[in-house]
Scaffold this motif. Structure first.
Motif, mmCIF file in Angstrom:
data_model
loop_
_atom_site.group_PDB
_atom_site.id
_atom_site.type_symbol
_atom_site.label_atom_id
_atom_site.label_comp_id
_atom_site.label_asym_id
_atom_site.label_seq_id
_atom_site.Cartn_x
_atom_site.Cartn_y
_atom_site.Cartn_z
ATOM 1 N N VAL A 621 0.694 -1.206 -0.029
ATOM 2 C CA VAL A 621 0.215 -0.063 -0.043
ATOM 3 C C VAL A 621 0.885 1.342 -0.049
ATOM 4 N N ASN A 622 1.834 1.383 0.771
ATOM 5 C CA ASN A 622 2.818 2.474 0.726
ATOM 6 C C ASN A 622 3.513 2.708 -0.456
ATOM 7 N N PHE A 623 3.882 1.539 -0.980
ATOM 8 C CA PHE A 623 4.602 1.500 -2.413
ATOM 9 C C PHE A 623 3.550 2.062 -3.498
ATOM 10 N N LYS A 624 2.368 1.602 -3.482
ATOM 11 C CA LYS A 624 1.439 1.939 -4.398
ATOM 12 C C LYS A 624 1.074 3.607 -4.298
ATOM 13 N N ASN A 625 1.032 4.017 -2.991
ATOM 14 C CA ASN A 625 0.554 5.414 -2.821
ATOM 15 C C ASN A 625 1.807 6.229 -3.305
ATOM 16 N N ASN A 626 2.954 5.878 -2.686
ATOM 17 C CA ASN A 626 4.092 6.789 -3.173
ATOM 18 C C ASN A 626 4.416 6.548 -4.531
ATOM 19 N N MET A 627 4.033 5.552 -5.337
ATOM 20 C CA MET A 627 4.466 5.507 -6.635
ATOM 21 C C MET A 627 3.379 6.505 -7.460
ATOM 22 N N VAL A 628 2.435 6.663 -7.051
ATOM 23 C CA VAL A 628 1.563 7.658 -7.700
ATOM 24 C C VAL A 628 2.457 8.808 -7.842
ATOM 25 N N LEU A 629 2.804 9.553 -6.595
ATOM 26 C CA LEU A 629 3.222 10.630 -6.705
ATOM 27 C C LEU A 629 4.559 10.701 -7.594
ATOM 28 N N TYR A 630 5.525 9.669 -7.231
ATOM 29 C CA TYR A 630 6.551 9.520 -8.075
ATOM 30 C C TYR A 630 6.544 9.561 -9.588
ATOM 31 N N TYR A 636 11.834 8.526 -11.534
ATOM 32 C CA TYR A 636 11.770 6.971 -11.679
ATOM 33 C C TYR A 636 12.882 6.457 -10.794
ATOM 34 N N VAL A 637 13.853 7.208 -10.584
ATOM 35 C CA VAL A 637 14.774 6.702 -9.533
ATOM 36 C C VAL A 637 14.068 6.448 -8.102
ATOM 37 N N ALA A 638 13.253 7.261 -7.674
ATOM 38 C CA ALA A 638 12.502 7.341 -6.476
ATOM 39 C C ALA A 638 11.620 6.049 -6.381
ATOM 40 N N VAL A 639 10.910 5.556 -7.692
ATOM 41 C CA VAL A 639 10.177 4.520 -7.698
ATOM 42 C C VAL A 639 10.851 3.218 -7.286
ATOM 43 N N PHE A 640 12.139 2.950 -8.169
ATOM 44 C CA PHE A 640 12.971 2.000 -7.841
ATOM 45 C C PHE A 640 13.613 1.847 -6.550
ATOM 46 N N ASN A 641 13.805 3.142 -5.904
ATOM 47 C CA ASN A 641 14.115 2.991 -4.449
ATOM 48 C C ASN A 641 13.059 2.439 -3.676
ATOM 49 N N GLU A 642 11.714 2.778 -3.907
ATOM 50 C CA GLU A 642 10.637 2.391 -3.282
ATOM 51 C C GLU A 642 10.506 0.636 -3.669
ATOM 52 N N ILE A 643 10.621 0.154 -4.476
ATOM 53 C CA ILE A 643 10.991 -1.339 -4.927
ATOM 54 C C ILE A 643 11.743 -1.864 -4.092
ATOM 55 N N ALA A 644 13.000 -1.249 -3.826
ATOM 56 C CA ALA A 644 13.917 -1.733 -3.012
ATOM 57 C C ALA A 644 13.646 -2.102 -1.689
ATOM 58 N N LEU A 645 12.537 -1.436 -1.100
ATOM 59 C CA LEU A 645 12.143 -1.387 0.129
ATOM 60 C C LEU A 645 11.431 -2.659 0.378
ATOM 61 N N LEU A 646 10.912 -3.176 -0.795
ATOM 62 C CA LEU A 646 9.943 -4.347 -0.902
ATOM 63 C C LEU A 646 10.681 -5.716 -0.481
#
Length: 692
Positions: A621-630, A636-646
């Motif tokens: 859920v956090n990834f999905k919500n943050n991804m919308v903004l990014y 896109y670097v921030a999106v991949f950073n979010e993926i790394a947190l998974l």
């Protein structure tokens, strides 16, 4: 022992553009043939002039290498009976291989013993092999437009007049195109009289030099360029390196001598392109520039001969160029008598494609399409007005005298005439830029007006041709649609324009709604053109350094906005360099593989029982919500950073949770969680395409 082998094919003048590809092909054919025929050599080289193609093989062995072959026969237990006597199977196999039964040997394959025949084939004398091989090499050469001559059923670039084939000092005897091979060649057409005898292959180049033929194309190229530079420097000028022109001149002369000529200075009042085009395209002259890059009233030509009577040759070249420039000056002055805008109506008489109408209709379509693209980019009204004016005038120079005579000047003359007519400088520049890029490595439109006009023109051509069923097939692309699609891709990338490919194609198609001969509907055209662009995008991304699997991953996630796709690719390439990427890729593949078993749907939070699955759901859920903004900010670097947190919650989930439990609701809910997580991750890049 080893000797040099020479094969020279003497012809009538071969077109310059045929020669380099033919020499490359000649060498490849020879290398392959010599390997197949077990002929060892030190080096293979090819040379060419307008009147000859030459294969030269250094230190070719006098004998074929011996061939040893192993032939597998029947199993040992079948080949011999219990007393050890050969059976009919063994005797038949030995007879078929030309050996005695007692010469058969046993080899174990797996756990079974088989009989083998070792067959040795002695090598033939090289001269005998060459007699069969040489005519095959000659007939194996392929040309864009081969000729037949006389009553022969034989094709070659141009009629063959002689063939020299020497192995050392011996003639290799064969016949090709009703010509027997021999040791007599011919020198320069005008500087050398009669046949020249070549006593030995190693003396061939010496004989050619005496016959005023510089056989080595690389040597001719170096000599020409040095002479050109020296002549330009003698008047304080310089010549810009022009590889295409230099290659062409190299392949139209056998004995080069550069010369410098001049022309009347008043011609310099015309745009430089008007002078350079007839020089380069029609006369194959090098223009001479001063230190500031301005054209000097000089040119450099290359004659096929010596310095004898060079003054007469120079005067002749000056006379020819003067006539060309006088014509150009006349056309230029005549064109200026009528403004560019007054010529637009004449485009109604120019048919672009029969099914798609006139060039005037094309102008109307690209004006509308360019404006629609401008609106999508939020371009202001003042800029849109300039765009509309540039679109209106974009094709008007096609009906000018100058472009009719010199088609290479389209766009260039439109720009020059627009400036002379007092049009806005940005409008004039866009008229020129809308043809860019014209070839690989060409400049791209610099301003937004030129960019949008170029996009509109190229899209109109691609979509129109696809709509009437004219798609590039194999090497056939008569309307240069591949080049135009590449141009669009480069413009969208380099200008970072956030335009939707699907929307652009649909808008372009809407301009053809009044045409009755369309073969494909809008949906079909969108689908086919998108796939057409996908292949071009792959090529561009690869050319610019992306690995094939990075390209596949980002394209699978969508390539509608090409600039965004590129940025996602860059971010993924950077992300892949992280030490933990392989672990993350493994985790994704586990998620993705199980997600394929999911019926889909949303996750029911009430059915999440264990702490690890609850944590993974929160991470999702956090990834999905943050991804919308990014994604909105294209970070896109921030999106991949979010993926790394998974990575951590995914690993914990698989370590502690059994997904395929008996309880169907719980099982499907866990699969739904994995499905939604995988789909969200794949929306930026499909990691399943990435090779670890």
């Amino acid at each position: 022992m080893a000797k040099d082998f020479l094969l020279e094919i003497g012809t009538e003048e071969i077109p310059a553009r045929f020669i380099n590809p033919a020499l490359k092909q000649f060498k490849e054919l020879a290398e392959k043939a010599f390997e197949e025929h077990r002929l060892k050599y030190e080096e293979i080289k090819t040379y060419g002039t307008p009147r000859r193609l030459v294969l030269y093989v250094k230190q070719l062995d006098e004998q074929q290498a011996e061939l040893t072959k192993e032939a597998k026969g029947p199993a040992k237990k079948v080949a011999f009976d219990e007393e050890g006597n050969p059976t009919k199977a063994a005797m038949g196999f030995a007879r078929s291989q030309g050996v005695n039964v007692e010469d058969l040997v046993v080899k174990t394959v797996g756990r079974v013993e088989y009989m083998y025949a070792i067959v040795k084939e002695e090598g033939h004398p090289t001269e005998k092999v060459l007699a069969d091989l040489a005519p095959q090499l000659i007939s194996g050469l392929r040309f864009p437009k081969p000729m037949r001559w006389g009553n022969l059923d034989y094709r070659f670039a141009r009629p063959i007049h002689w063939v020299v084939a020497l192995f050392g000092a011996d003639v290799v005897p064969f016949t090709v195109a009703n010509l027997a091979s021999n040791r007599f060649t011919y020198g320069h057409r005008f500087l050398s009289d009669g046949p020249l005898k070549v006593n030995d292959a190693v003396h061939y180049f010496e004989v050619m030099s005496e016959g005023y033929v510089m056989v080595d194309g690389e040597e001719r190229r170096r000599v020409i360029w040095q002479q050109v530079q020296d002549l330009a420097g003698s008047v304080g000028g310089r010549v810009e390196f022009d590889e295409e022109l230099l290659d062409e001149i190299t392949n139209i002369v056998e004995y080069p001598t550069a010369l410098m000529g001049s022309f009347a200075e008043h011609y310099l009042n015309m745009p430089s392109e008007v002078i350079i085009t007839p020089m380069r395209e029609h006369q194959r002259y090098f223009p001479v520039l001063d230190a500031d890059g301005k054209l000097l009233p000089r040119f450099i030509a290359v004659r096929n001969g010596t310095e004898k009577h060079l003054d007469i040759v120079t005067a002749g070249n000056e006379k020819v160029l003067a006539a060309r420039l006088a014509d150009a000056e006349f056309f230029y002055k005549e064109d200026l008598k009528v403004s560019l805008s007054d010529k637009v109506d004449e485009l109604k008489k120019v048919v672009w494609l029969e099914e798609l109408g006139t060039m005037y209709e094309k102008v109307q379509r690209i004006a509308k399409l360019a404006d629609s693209l401008a609106v999508k980019l939020g371009v202001d009204q003042e800029q849109r007005d300039k765009l509309a004016r540039a679109a209106y005038l974009a094709k008007a120079d096609l009906v000018t005298n100058m472009v009719y005579e010199f088609p290479e000047l389209q766009g260039i003359m439109g720009r020059e005439y627009a400036l002379k007519n007092g049009e806005d400088s940005e409008v004039a520049r866009a008229i020129y830029e809308h043809y860019l890029p014209r070839y690989a490595g060409d400049d791209l439109p610099a301003g937004i007006t030129g960019q949008l006009l170029s996009l509109a023109d190229k899209l109109d051509s691609i979509v129109g041709c696809f709509a009437i069923g004219i798609q590039p097939t194999g090497s056939q692309d008569p309307y240069a649609l591949r080049r135009q699609a590449l141009g669009i891709t480069y413009i969208l990338l380099d200008a970072d324009l956030p335009l939707s490919l699907r929307e652009m194609i649909s808008l372009a198609y809407s301009g053809y709604q009044d045409k009755e001969k369309l073969k494909l509907n809008a949906g079909e055209v969108v689908k086919e053109v998108q796939e057409f662009f996908k292949q071009r995008i792959k090529g561009v991304f690869s050319e610019r350094g992306f690995s094939y699997d990075t390209i596949d991953a980002v394209l699978e996630a969508g390539f509608d906005v090409i600039a965004d796709t590129w940025n996602r690719g860059r971010a993924l390439s950077e992300f892949r360099r992280r030490p933990a990427f392989d672990d993350l890729l493994t985790a994704f593949n586990r998620v993705n593989n199980l997600a394929k078993k999911s019926p889909g749907g949303t996750v029911d939070e009430k059915l999440l029982q264990e702490q690890p699955e609850k944590e993974l759901y929160r991470a999702y859920v956090n990834f999905k919500n943050n991804m919308v903004l990014y994604m909105k900010n294209k970070d896109y670097v921030a999106v991949f950073n979010e993926i790394a947190l998974l990575l951590e919650p995914i690993n914990k989930f698989f370590e502690q949770i059994m997904v395929m439990v008996d309880d169907e609701q719980v099982r499907n809910n866990r699969l739904a969680l994995l499905y939604n997580l995988a789909e969200k991750m794949k929306s930026i890049a499909d990691f399943s395409k990435v090779v670890a």
